[in-house]
Design a protein around this motif. Structure first.
Motif, PDB file in Angstrom:
ATOM      1  N   GLN A   1     -79.986 -18.090  -2.755  1.00 39.15           N
ATOM      2  CA  GLN A   1     -80.175 -19.522  -2.952  1.00 39.15           C
ATOM      3  C   GLN A   1     -78.987 -20.088  -3.730  1.00 39.15           C
ATOM      4  O   GLN A   1     -78.708 -21.277  -3.677  1.00 39.15           O
ATOM      5  CB  GLN A   1     -81.484 -19.767  -3.695  1.00 39.15           C
ATOM      6  N   ALA A   2     -78.310 -19.220  -4.457  1.00 41.65           N
ATOM      7  CA  ALA A   2     -77.001 -19.497  -5.061  1.00 41.65           C
ATOM      8  C   ALA A   2     -76.162 -18.243  -4.874  1.00 41.65           C
ATOM      9  O   ALA A   2     -76.700 -17.137  -4.745  1.00 41.65           O
ATOM     10  CB  ALA A   2     -77.131 -19.846  -6.533  1.00 41.65           C
ATOM     11  N   VAL A   3     -74.850 -18.426  -4.846  1.00 38.52           N
ATOM     12  CA  VAL A   3     -73.944 -17.302  -4.557  1.00 38.52           C
ATOM     13  C   VAL A   3     -72.865 -17.234  -5.628  1.00 38.52           C
ATOM     14  O   VAL A   3     -72.249 -18.250  -5.966  1.00 38.52           O
ATOM     15  CB  VAL A   3     -73.283 -17.473  -3.176  1.00 38.52           C
ATOM     16  N   LEU A   4     -72.657 -16.041  -6.176  1.00 34.47           N
ATOM     17  CA  LEU A   4     -71.547 -15.780  -7.084  1.00 34.47           C
ATOM     18  C   LEU A   4     -70.382 -15.219  -6.292  1.00 34.47           C
ATOM     19  O   LEU A   4     -70.535 -14.222  -5.576  1.00 34.47           O
ATOM     20  CB  LEU A   4     -71.961 -14.786  -8.172  1.00 34.47           C
ATOM     21  N   ILE A   5     -69.204 -15.843  -6.400  1.00 33.28           N
ATOM     22  CA  ILE A   5     -67.990 -15.328  -5.781  1.00 33.28           C
ATOM     23  C   ILE A   5     -67.170 -14.635  -6.863  1.00 33.28           C
ATOM     24  O   ILE A   5     -66.740 -15.263  -7.828  1.00 33.28           O
ATOM     25  CB  ILE A   5     -67.158 -16.443  -5.129  1.00 33.28           C
TER      26      ILE A   5
ATOM     27  N   GLY B   1     -73.134 -26.424   1.910  1.00 31.01           N
ATOM     28  CA  GLY B   1     -74.271 -26.886   1.125  1.00 31.01           C
ATOM     29  C   GLY B   1     -74.788 -25.898   0.100  1.00 31.01           C
ATOM     30  O   GLY B   1     -75.686 -26.218  -0.675  1.00 31.01           O
ATOM     31  N   LYS B   2     -74.231 -24.704   0.072  1.00 33.38           N
ATOM     32  CA  LYS B   2     -74.702 -23.655  -0.846  1.00 33.38           C
ATOM     33  C   LYS B   2     -74.108 -23.851  -2.238  1.00 33.38           C
ATOM     34  O   LYS B   2     -72.948 -24.223  -2.380  1.00 33.38           O
ATOM     35  CB  LYS B   2     -74.290 -22.290  -0.301  1.00 33.38           C
ATOM     36  N   VAL B   3     -74.898 -23.614  -3.277  1.00 31.74           N
ATOM     37  CA  VAL B   3     -74.375 -23.595  -4.642  1.00 31.74           C
ATOM     38  C   VAL B   3     -73.562 -22.325  -4.814  1.00 31.74           C
ATOM     39  O   VAL B   3     -74.081 -21.212  -4.653  1.00 31.74           O
ATOM     40  CB  VAL B   3     -75.495 -23.638  -5.682  1.00 31.74           C
ATOM     41  N   VAL B   4     -72.278 -22.486  -5.128  1.00 34.12           N
ATOM     42  CA  VAL B   4     -71.383 -21.345  -5.296  1.00 34.12           C
ATOM     43  C   VAL B   4     -70.863 -21.320  -6.724  1.00 34.12           C
ATOM     44  O   VAL B   4     -70.229 -22.272  -7.174  1.00 34.12           O
ATOM     45  CB  VAL B   4     -70.201 -21.412  -4.304  1.00 34.12           C
ATOM     46  N   ILE B   5     -71.151 -20.232  -7.418  1.00 36.25           N
ATOM     47  CA  ILE B   5     -70.610 -20.008  -8.759  1.00 36.25           C
ATOM     48  C   ILE B   5     -69.296 -19.261  -8.577  1.00 36.25           C
ATOM     49  O   ILE B   5     -69.271 -18.104  -8.145  1.00 36.25           O
ATOM     50  CB  ILE B   5     -71.577 -19.185  -9.636  1.00 36.25           C
ATOM     51  N   ASP B   6     -68.207 -19.929  -8.894  1.00 38.30           N
ATOM     52  CA  ASP B   6     -66.869 -19.416  -8.623  1.00 38.30           C
ATOM     53  C   ASP B   6     -66.274 -18.809  -9.892  1.00 38.30           C
ATOM     54  O   ASP B   6     -65.884 -19.514 -10.807  1.00 38.30           O
ATOM     55  CB  ASP B   6     -66.008 -20.577  -8.111  1.00 38.30           C
ATOM     56  N   ALA B   7     -66.229 -17.477  -9.915  1.00 36.53           N
ATOM     57  CA  ALA B   7     -65.760 -16.765 -11.100  1.00 36.53           C
ATOM     58  C   ALA B   7     -64.359 -16.187 -10.931  1.00 36.53           C
ATOM     59  O   ALA B   7     -63.889 -15.439 -11.791  1.00 36.53           O
ATOM     60  CB  ALA B   7     -66.732 -15.631 -11.440  1.00 36.53           C
ATOM     61  N   GLY B   8     -63.673 -16.535  -9.847  1.00 37.14           N
ATOM     62  CA  GLY B   8     -62.379 -15.937  -9.569  1.00 37.14           C
ATOM     63  C   GLY B   8     -61.241 -16.509 -10.397  1.00 37.14           C
ATOM     64  O   GLY B   8     -61.292 -17.653 -10.851  1.00 37.14           O
ATOM     65  N   ASN B   9     -60.207 -15.715 -10.568  1.00 39.47           N
ATOM     66  CA  ASN B   9     -58.972 -16.137 -11.229  1.00 39.47           C
ATOM     67  C   ASN B   9     -57.785 -15.732 -10.360  1.00 39.47           C
ATOM     68  O   ASN B   9     -57.796 -14.674  -9.732  1.00 39.47           O
ATOM     69  CB  ASN B   9     -58.824 -15.483 -12.604  1.00 39.47           C
TER      70      ASN B   9
ATOM     71  N   TYR C   1     -60.695 -23.878  -0.118  1.00 42.71           N
ATOM     72  CA  TYR C   1     -60.957 -22.680   0.673  1.00 42.71           C
ATOM     73  C   TYR C   1     -62.442 -22.361   0.826  1.00 42.71           C
ATOM     74  O   TYR C   1     -62.818 -21.602   1.717  1.00 42.71           O
ATOM     75  CB  TYR C   1     -60.204 -21.490   0.083  1.00 42.71           C
ATOM     76  N   LEU C   2     -63.281 -22.939  -0.022  1.00 44.43           N
ATOM     77  CA  LEU C   2     -64.736 -22.793   0.107  1.00 44.43           C
ATOM     78  C   LEU C   2     -65.309 -24.132   0.548  1.00 44.43           C
ATOM     79  O   LEU C   2     -66.320 -24.601   0.033  1.00 44.43           O
ATOM     80  CB  LEU C   2     -65.344 -22.333  -1.226  1.00 44.43           C
ATOM     81  N   ALA C   3     -64.651 -24.749   1.502  1.00 42.40           N
ATOM     82  CA  ALA C   3     -64.989 -26.110   1.939  1.00 42.40           C
ATOM     83  C   ALA C   3     -66.454 -26.204   2.363  1.00 42.40           C
ATOM     84  O   ALA C   3     -66.972 -25.348   3.084  1.00 42.40           O
ATOM     85  CB  ALA C   3     -64.082 -26.512   3.098  1.00 42.40           C
ATOM     86  N   GLY C   4     -67.117 -27.258   1.885  1.00 40.94           N
ATOM     87  CA  GLY C   4     -68.518 -27.475   2.220  1.00 40.94           C
ATOM     88  C   GLY C   4     -69.480 -26.897   1.210  1.00 40.94           C
ATOM     89  O   GLY C   4     -70.642 -27.307   1.136  1.00 40.94           O
ATOM     90  N   ALA C   5     -69.029 -25.923   0.417  1.00 42.27           N
ATOM     91  CA  ALA C   5     -69.873 -25.350  -0.633  1.00 42.27           C
ATOM     92  C   ALA C   5     -69.896 -26.278  -1.837  1.00 42.27           C
ATOM     93  O   ALA C   5     -68.985 -27.073  -2.061  1.00 42.27           O
ATOM     94  CB  ALA C   5     -69.351 -23.977  -1.037  1.00 42.27           C
ATOM     95  N   ARG C   6     -70.933 -26.176  -2.626  1.00 43.84           N
ATOM     96  CA  ARG C   6     -71.078 -26.965  -3.855  1.00 43.84           C
ATOM     97  C   ARG C   6     -70.571 -26.084  -5.008  1.00 43.84           C
ATOM     98  O   ARG C   6     -71.330 -25.394  -5.664  1.00 43.84           O
ATOM     99  CB  ARG C   6     -72.521 -27.390  -4.022  1.00 43.84           C
TER     100      ARG C   6
ATOM    101  N   ALA D   1     -67.673 -26.138 -14.838  1.00 43.70           N
ATOM    102  CA  ALA D   1     -67.182 -27.419 -14.338  1.00 43.70           C
ATOM    103  C   ALA D   1     -67.516 -27.541 -12.866  1.00 43.70           C
ATOM    104  O   ALA D   1     -67.384 -26.570 -12.109  1.00 43.70           O
ATOM    105  CB  ALA D   1     -65.672 -27.544 -14.552  1.00 43.70           C
ATOM    106  N   GLY D   2     -67.936 -28.739 -12.448  1.00 44.05           N
ATOM    107  CA  GLY D   2     -68.250 -28.963 -11.043  1.00 44.05           C
ATOM    108  C   GLY D   2     -68.482 -30.424 -10.749  1.00 44.05           C
ATOM    109  O   GLY D   2     -68.746 -31.222 -11.655  1.00 44.05           O
ATOM    110  N   ASP D   3     -68.402 -30.779  -9.472  1.00 48.11           N
ATOM    111  CA  ASP D   3     -68.552 -32.171  -9.051  1.00 48.11           C
ATOM    112  C   ASP D   3     -69.978 -32.534  -8.673  1.00 48.11           C
ATOM    113  O   ASP D   3     -70.370 -33.694  -8.764  1.00 48.11           O
ATOM    114  CB  ASP D   3     -67.643 -32.450  -7.841  1.00 48.11           C
ATOM    115  N   ASP D   4     -70.747 -31.556  -8.217  1.00 49.79           N
ATOM    116  CA  ASP D   4     -72.121 -31.800  -7.770  1.00 49.79           C
ATOM    117  C   ASP D   4     -73.062 -31.601  -8.961  1.00 49.79           C
ATOM    118  O   ASP D   4     -73.193 -30.499  -9.490  1.00 49.79           O
ATOM    119  CB  ASP D   4     -72.465 -30.823  -6.638  1.00 49.79           C
ATOM    120  N   HIS D   5     -73.744 -32.671  -9.378  1.00 49.37           N
ATOM    121  CA  HIS D   5     -74.546 -32.615 -10.603  1.00 49.37           C
ATOM    122  C   HIS D   5     -75.687 -31.600 -10.514  1.00 49.37           C
ATOM    123  O   HIS D   5     -75.970 -30.894 -11.478  1.00 49.37           O
ATOM    124  CB  HIS D   5     -75.094 -34.001 -10.937  1.00 49.37           C
ATOM    125  N   ARG D   6     -76.339 -31.531  -9.369  1.00 44.09           N
ATOM    126  CA  ARG D   6     -77.448 -30.586  -9.250  1.00 44.09           C
ATOM    127  C   ARG D   6     -76.924 -29.154  -9.235  1.00 44.09           C
ATOM    128  O   ARG D   6     -77.557 -28.249  -9.791  1.00 44.09           O
ATOM    129  CB  ARG D   6     -78.271 -30.872  -7.994  1.00 44.09           C
TER     130      ARG D   6
END
Length: 245
Positions: free
Chosen positions: A97-101, A121-129, A154-159, A188-193
């Motif tokens: 329901q959420a994805v960690l990258i 549309g998927k919530v993506v937690i982006d931990a990459g450096n 590069y993760l276009a469409g993901a939240r 940090a993110g643009d989508d409040h939810r």
């Protein structure tokens, strides 16, 4: 003729006035809420992915670990029990329901292209450096455009929400769930939810979330920035990152 509204006896005129009032006052906008995921897909089950996945399982989540060689994850799944499973990145993205990258940053273009439909549309937690010696040309793109903008490209469409990138995995292992004051984790993110969902995941992993701003604000705690690598409580982190209390 009499009307009874909410248990009060009112005349026709009073009832009509009360009903009209419900249309005269518009509903207040809903506050952003966490989507409260209970299933997390982890793409990249190395140091950071494995560490956070363990913490979420401890907090009661189901976690799907993945790599390009999922058979190598069998010992991890056996150790963590019935809430853990393993497979391919595509399976993890579909499960969560959420994805960690948590993969090397040079893998983002291919990962995003191969899984474009599933990530939409998927919530993506982006931990990459981005690391120059390892990631090559995409590092230069990050330096030019910013880490948040590059991930979103590069993760276009993901939240996308940037989180868990501002410290080494050993720091997270050491400080998860420590007594107050807990270690703060910037996001940090643009989508409040999506940001609220990330806040929940940070908190349930044993840390205090600090919302720094929109996705472009992720540059303030990217690797190599002054906001990177702080093992401090929320008030101190907010001061370092210029976040208003």
């Amino acid at each position: 003729m009499r009307s009874d509204v909410f248990g009060l006896s009112l005349g026709r005129r009073g009832a009509l006035a009360l009903l009209a009032g419900t249309f005269l006052f518009p509903a207040l906008p809903a506050l952003a809420q966490s989507e409260n995921p209970k299933k997390i897909g982890v793409v990249g089950a190395g140091h950071i992915g494995g560490t956070l996945g363990r913490l979420w399982i401890k907090a009661g989540y189901e976690v799907f670990f993945s790599s390009r060689h999922p058979e190598e994850l069998k010992p991890l799944v056996e150790e963590l029990g019935p809430k853990a499973r393993a497979g391919t990145p595509a399976e993890a993205i579909a499960f969560g329901q959420a994805v960690l990258i948590a993969v090397p940053y040079k893998a983002y273009p291919e990962l995003g292209k191969e899984n474009a439909a599933a990530l939409k549309g998927k919530v993506v937690i982006d931990a990459g450096n981005a690391v120059k010696a390892r990631d090559g040309a995409i590092y230069d793109e990050v330096e030019r455009d910013g880490i948040g903008a590059t991930s979103a490209k590069y993760l276009a469409g993901a939240r996308v929400v940037r989180a868990f990138n501002a410290a080494n995995y050993k720091v997270f292992q050491k400080n998860a769930g420590r007594p107050e004051p807990r270690m703060a984790v910037p996001i940090a993110g643009d989508d409040h939810r999506a940001v609220e969902t990330a806040r929940t995941l940070v908190s349930d992993a044993g840390f205090d979330p600090v919302v720094v701003g929109e996705l472009k604000a992720a540059d303030r705690f990217a690797m190599g920035s002054p906001g990177f690598g702080h093992d401090v409580p929320a008030p101190e982190l907010k001061e370092k990152l210029g976040v208003k209390p």
